[in-house]
Structure formats: structure tokens, C-alpha cells
Scaffold this motif. Structure first.
Motif, PDB file in Angstrom:
ATOM      1  N   ALA A  28       1.275  -1.208  -0.144  1.00 42.88           N
ATOM      2  CA  ALA A  28       0.029  -0.407   0.409  1.00 42.88           C
ATOM      3  C   ALA A  28       0.282   1.410  -0.028  1.00 42.88           C
ATOM      4  O   ALA A  28       0.816   2.356  -0.879  1.00 42.88           O
ATOM      5  CB  ALA A  28      -0.295   0.067   1.189  1.00 42.88           C
ATOM      6  N   ARG A  29       1.893   1.025   0.720  1.00 45.82           N
ATOM      7  CA  ARG A  29       2.839   2.063   0.876  1.00 45.82           C
ATOM      8  C   ARG A  29       3.775   2.626  -0.563  1.00 45.82           C
ATOM      9  O   ARG A  29       3.844   3.637  -1.679  1.00 45.82           O
ATOM     10  CB  ARG A  29       3.198   2.267   2.201  1.00 45.82           C
ATOM     11  N   LEU A  30       3.888   1.188  -1.418  1.00 48.57           N
ATOM     12  CA  LEU A  30       4.656   1.505  -2.588  1.00 48.57           C
ATOM     13  C   LEU A  30       3.505   2.593  -3.342  1.00 48.57           C
ATOM     14  O   LEU A  30       3.865   2.890  -4.290  1.00 48.57           O
ATOM     15  CB  LEU A  30       5.080   0.082  -3.147  1.00 48.57           C
ATOM     16  N   LEU A  31       2.180   2.139  -2.707  1.00 49.23           N
ATOM     17  CA  LEU A  31       1.471   2.438  -4.000  1.00 49.23           C
ATOM     18  C   LEU A  31       0.870   4.253  -3.552  1.00 49.23           C
ATOM     19  O   LEU A  31       0.232   4.827  -3.983  1.00 49.23           O
ATOM     20  CB  LEU A  31      -0.412   1.976  -3.908  1.00 49.23           C
ATOM     21  N   LEU A  61       4.919  -1.198  -8.960  1.00 48.62           N
ATOM     22  CA  LEU A  61       4.816  -2.422  -6.884  1.00 48.62           C
ATOM     23  C   LEU A  61       4.933  -3.973  -7.513  1.00 48.62           C
ATOM     24  O   LEU A  61       5.995  -4.585  -7.137  1.00 48.62           O
ATOM     25  CB  LEU A  61       3.515  -2.131  -6.878  1.00 48.62           C
ATOM     26  N   THR A  62       4.977  -4.269  -8.598  1.00 54.15           N
ATOM     27  CA  THR A  62       5.262  -6.482  -9.356  1.00 54.15           C
ATOM     28  C   THR A  62       6.705  -6.462  -8.608  1.00 54.15           C
ATOM     29  O   THR A  62       7.558  -6.954  -8.472  1.00 54.15           O
ATOM     30  CB  THR A  62       4.737  -6.479 -10.059  1.00 54.15           C
ATOM     31  N   ILE A  63       7.500  -4.892 -10.045  1.00 55.85           N
ATOM     32  CA  ILE A  63       8.744  -5.235 -10.202  1.00 55.85           C
ATOM     33  C   ILE A  63       9.422  -5.088  -8.650  1.00 55.85           C
ATOM     34  O   ILE A  63      10.418  -6.032  -8.407  1.00 55.85           O
ATOM     35  CB  ILE A  63       9.327  -4.271 -10.890  1.00 55.85           C
ATOM     36  N   GLU A  64       9.268  -3.731  -8.140  1.00 56.06           N
ATOM     37  CA  GLU A  64       9.594  -4.308  -6.387  1.00 56.06           C
ATOM     38  C   GLU A  64       9.461  -5.549  -5.842  1.00 56.06           C
ATOM     39  O   GLU A  64      10.276  -6.107  -4.501  1.00 56.06           O
ATOM     40  CB  GLU A  64       8.874  -2.767  -5.565  1.00 56.06           C
TER      41      GLU A  64
END
Length: 580
Positions: free
Chosen positions: A8-11, A98-101
């Protein structure tokens, strides 16, 4: 893997601090916008519902991501597939970053090239479909503009009458203006005057017939607004042929129009009662008004429970039974708003508007058709309520004769049920409840007896085990068992054989299939043996495949005649495995 809060924080969402932030916004800006303070409770509920909805979506996507990462590791791959990244993006709204992270945290990379290809293909498909639809729509709009510039607006006469003498101004086939058309053709038709209501305000377009002076008979299938104030009739020529410039008589299907009008007046009353019961925020956000039924979308942050829904239905019908007058008047937009008229979501209004009052509790801007009195609209039967989007709910209901027909159907079903139960309709629920309780008790007793029977059969099978080099085996064809019971019997038999190396393989016929189950003892499983290995050849013999994990496996196929052969093959594989 980091937890969902990290995602969520990455978003850009520091979950779960939205609700406190909302309180802060209301406190700081409430003086400027008093509506924030007035609706503070509603705003906080809506924001909380949004948080919970986002968290559910995020959790579902995270499960998929975690499963994909685990699969990649199990298959010793260092790459997360582009398909997975695309599904996360397309279905769950995960940015590819986000998926890459997340993949990087797991020591993996993402097949970004494949993701880019899939995304481009999707965009290309959407663009191509949009172009085709746009080209057709543009052709139609050009035809509408041509006729509208030549003839002007359609004179709508349908508020006062259902039949009108008119002139055929234009015919449109496949987006092109044509001079005429023959029997069997389906096309669009424009009249100078029309009693047919064109679909707008959620209300469906009128249907009916058009008969020309030359004797052609046309069925009007639908009526729409081609341009503002310009009615377009979709027609099918039932008899004869039609030409531009002919005189015609346009006749609306009266009973259908009456049924649609009932639904529209009922929709206004439903809107008023929803706001009265749930709060002023429960405003209309779209509707479908059709003959005998309606669909009403409104803003609300949670499900309307059955008790509230029943209360709303009762309020609607009570107000309709009071027979309020339906009054229609015209005013400027500012005068209507000053008088408290409700303007509906997504509708366009001019400087002068039409207002519909139903009693003293409903006042809306509306250009559609209505009944003259409230009692003409009822009864209303609400069928249900559901979510159709974030903070958007939908009610579906029946009106007039359709509501009565539905009631009669329910009554007949109740009478039939009470006859089957041998009781009066009023006592049917209690009688059915008692029958269901008795059935549950009987099923529980049957399950207990069945379990006892399976234990007894397992003891008999275990006692019949044959000793072979390296252990013991039970190979048996049994009857009267379904798939689950067959696996249970095999497992119970293996358990009874204790700590020694032993194999149990059972077969049966069920619903036209040959079924097999294999179970191995714990000591044999601890050596790395999997039960599914024992059914590979047997499964092929019956025309199917084998599956299962660990100490239990099953197989099945349509070739029931080969069941004995399959058990023989399984016995050979079991003997060979124990002898190694």
C-alpha cells in the motif's frame, strides 16, 4: 515478501491513516465548506468503506503475487512471468513498478518485455474496437445532422396523445440517408411530429406502429434521441414499402406506455423514500425505467439490510395508496432549484425545465411520462438490492400488474409448498423448519452409521492384507462407494496396518466411471514414496489420469470394463515398489 501494508505504501497510500486524515480535513475546512461538518459522519463512513475495499483488492492481488513467486522458486526460475505482472495490473490495479519491487524483494526479476507486449496488445484491441464503433457512430451522426439541419427539431406530441398524423422526413439505413425501403427491412425513420417518447432520463423509448398513406405497415421497435430534440425511430417494415415524404399515422403502444409511466412515477417515490430512510446522500445515480419494472442506482456506502428494504417498500406503497396528485409545471432552472426541485445525476437541463411533483414529498426535474395520480403507479415490489460499484447500490423492483403477477406466483408457490407439507400456508415455514431439522438429524445419524460401516470394512480389508517381499498389500474391488468414501476407506485401511510398509489400492464403479484410490502407510511415505506413482498405469487402463499428494492418491476414467485390469496393474506396481 513484505506484507500488504508495504504494498500500500508503494502505491502511495499509507494505510490505514485515511480516516484520521479525513477528520483533519473536516476540522480545517469545515468553516469554508459547512457541508463537510454537516456530513462528517457520512464522509468518514464512505472513506472507511473505501479503505476496506482497497485493502480487500490489495490482499487478493498480494495472494496472487505470493503464489507466483512461490511457483517461480519451486520451478527454480529467477523470473516472474509477464502474464502474472499483466494480470496484477489489469485485474487488481497493481502498477508494474509495485510488482517489480515485490519481485526484487524475493530475489526475482519480472519479464517486463512480455508485460509490455501484453499491455500493447490490449490497448490495440481496445483502440481497434473503439475505431469501428466510432466510425459507425460518426456516419449515423452525420446522417442525423443532415436531416436535422434540413427539417429542424421533432415536434413531440406524446405528452397529450398517443396517435399523431405525421410526414416521413427521412430514412437511414446503415448510417446513410436513403430514399426508400422495402418489406422486411430494418432501418431508422424520422418524422416531423411524433408521439413516441425517445429514450432519455432512464426511461426506455416507446414502441408501436406507423402506417403510411400508401398502406405500408411498420413496427416501431425503439425510439431514441439522435440529436437534442431530434427523435429517431428504429422500425421494421412488416408490410409494403415506404418512401420519404409520405404521410403516415404514428400510434404508440398504449398499454406499454402506461406501464412505463407507472414505473417512472414509482421511481420518483422510491427516490424520495430512500433519501428519507437512508439520508439525503442517497441520491439517484442512474436508472432504468421500463414497462412493469425499474432499476434504480443510488449513492450509499453499505448494503441496505432486509429490514430497511422492507420498510422502504412499505413507505413507497403507503404513499402511493394515499393517491397523491402528480402535478407537472414549467419554470426557469433557477426558479425550480429555489423551489427545491431535485436535478438528477448525469442529466442535462436547459434554462426552462419541466418539474414533476408527486404529492408534497417528491419534486424532481423530469421530461418523462408519468401517471396522473400516485395510486395509478402501484403496487411496487422490491426484488432486491446489491452493489454495482464503490459506494453505489442498485435496487430492482416491479410495478403495477407485473408486481401483482409476481405476488400471485409467490402465493401459488406457497400454496404448493404447504400442500406438500400437509399444512396451512401460514404454518408452512414452521412445518418446513421442523422437516429440515428432522432431515439434518437423520443425515447426521446416517453419516455416523456410514462411518461405523467404513471402519468395519477397513478392519476387514486390513485383516486380508497379503504379505509380499518388503511389506504388505491390499488390492480390492469394492462396491457402493463414492469418490470421497473410497479415499476414506483406503486411508483408514492403511492406518490400521500400523508402522510397517504397506500399500492399499481400492477400485469401484460409480456414476459410469471407474474410480481408484491408493494409500500408503506413514513409514513408507517417510521414505519419499508418493501414492500417485502406484496409479499411473492403472489410470491409463481406465482412460484417465492419476493425481494426489503424499500418502493418498486417486484416479478415474470412463472405461469401467478395464477396472479389473487396472487393479492388476496397480498390484504389480505395488509389489515391485515394496520389493525394491
Amino acid at each position: 515478501m513484505r506484507r500488504a501494508i508495504r504494498h500500500a505504501r508503494l502505491l502511495g497510500i499509507d494505510h490505514p491513516v485515511l480516516a484520521p486524515a479525513t477528520t483533519s480535513v473536516i476540522a480545517n475546512l469545515g468553516d469554508v465548506w459547512p457541508e463537510l461538518t454537516y456530513q462528517a459522519s457520512l464522509i468518514e463512513q464512505v472513506v472507511t468503506a473505501e479503505e476496506e475495499s482497497f485493502t480487500r483488492t490489495l490482499t487478493q492481488g498480494t495472494r496472487l503475487l505470493n503464489a507466483a513467486v512461490t511457483h517461480s522458486r519451486d520451478s527454480r526460475s529467477t523470473t516472474l512471468t509477464g502474464e502474472t505482472a499483466f494480470e496484477l495490473h489489469d485485474t487488481y490495479g497493481f502498477p508494474v513498478e509495485l510488482t517489480i519491487e515485490a519481485a526484487r524483494d524475493a530475489g526475482l526479476t519480472v519479464d517486463e518485455d512480455r508485460f509490455t507486449t501484453l499491455l500493447a496488445e490490449q490497448q490495440k484491441r481496445a483502440k481497434a474496437g473503439g475505431k469501428a464503433r466510432t466510425a459507425e457512430a460518426l456516419r449515423r451522426q452525420d446522417a442525423y445532422r443532415e436531416l436535422s439541419s434540413r427539417h429542424g427539431r421533432t415536434d413531440f406530441t406524446g405528452y397529450d396523445r398517443l396517435a399523431t398524423e405525421a410526414t416521413v422526413l427521412g430514412l437511414i439505413a446503415d448510417g446513410t440517408v436513403v430514399p426508400g425501403a422495402d418489406q422486411g427491412s430494418t432501418l431508422e425513420l424520422v418524422l416531423d411530429r411524433s408521439p413516441f417518447y425517445a429514450e432519455s432520463g432512464g426511461q426506455v423509448g416507446d414502441t408501436g406502429t406507423i402506417r403510411t398513406s400508401s398502406g405500408a405497415l411498420l413496427d416501431v421497435l425503439d425510439t431514441r434521441l439522435g440529436l437534442e430534440g431530434f427523435h429517431v425511430h428504429t422500425v421494421r417494415i412488416r408490410e409494403g414499402e415506404i418512401r420519404t415524404g409520405e404521410q403516415a399515422e404514428a400510434l404508440v403502444d398504449g398499454p406499454r406506455r402506461d406501464a412505463v409511466a407507472r414505473s417512472h412515477s414509482a421511481t420518483h417515490v422510491l427516490h424520495a423514500m430512500l433519501r428519507r430512510t437512508l439520508g439525503d446522500h442517497a441520491r439517484q445515480h442512474g436508472s432504468l425505467v421500463d414497462a412493469g419494472r425499474l432499476r434504480f442506482d443510488f449513492a450509499h456506502f453499505s448494503a441496505v439490510d432486509p429490514t430497511q428494504l422492507a420498510a422502504i417498500q412499505a413507505l413507497v406503497n403507503d404513499h402511493l395508496l394515499d393517491d397523491p396528485e402528480v402535478r407537472i409545471w414549467h419554470a426557469t432552472r433557477s426558479e425550480a432549484e429555489a423551489a427545491g426541485a431535485t436535478a438528477l445525476f448525469g442529466e442535462k437541463y436547459g434554462d426552462h425545465v419541466r418539474i414533476v411533483d408527486i404529492g408534497d414529498f417528491s419534486r424532481e426535474l423530469c421530461g418523462s411520462t408519468h401517471v396522473p395520480h400516485g395510486s395509478n403507479a402501484g403496487p411496487v415490489r422490491i426484488l432486491g438490492e446489491a452493489s454495482v460499484g464503490s459506494n453505489l447500490r442498485r435496487i430492482e423492483a416491479l410495478t403495477g400488474r407485473d408486481a401483482l403477477t409476481y405476488h400471485d406466483t409467490e402465493r401459488r408457490l406457497l400454496e404448493e409448498l404447504s400442500t406438500l407439507l400437509g399444512t396451512r400456508p401460514h404454518d408452512a415455514p414452521d412445518a418446513l423448519r421442523k422437516r429440515l431439522d428432522a432431515l439434518t438429524t437423520a443425515q447426521q445419524e446416517l453419516a455416523r452409521l456410514r462411518e461405523t460401516e467404513l471402519r468395519t470394512r477397513a478392519q476387514q480389508l486390513a485383516a486380508s492384507a497379503r504379505t509380499v517381499p518388503g511389506g504388505r498389500i491390499v488390492i480390492e474391488k469394492v462396491t457402493g462407494l463414492g469418490p470421497d468414501e473410497l479415499r476414506t476407506l483406503a486411508t483408514n485401511t492403511a492406518d490400521l496396518l500400523g508402522s510397517e510398509h504397506a500399500i492399499v489400492i481400492l477400485g469401484t464403479e460409480h456414476d459410469g466411471k471407474a474410480l481408484l484410490a491408493a494409500a500408503i502407510t506413514r513409514s513408507l511415505h517417510d521414505t519419499g514414496t508418493r501414492a500417485s506413482r502406484l496409479l499411473t498405469a492403472a489410470a491409463r487402463a481406465v482412460g484417465g489420469g492419476a493425481g494426489g499428494k503424499g500418502p493418498i492418491a486417486n484416479a478415474g476414467g470412463r472405461n469401467t470394463e478395464a477396472l479389473d485390469e487396472a487393479l492388476t496393474l496397480a498390484a504389480q506396481d505395488a509389489t515391485r515398489l515394496l520389493g525394491q
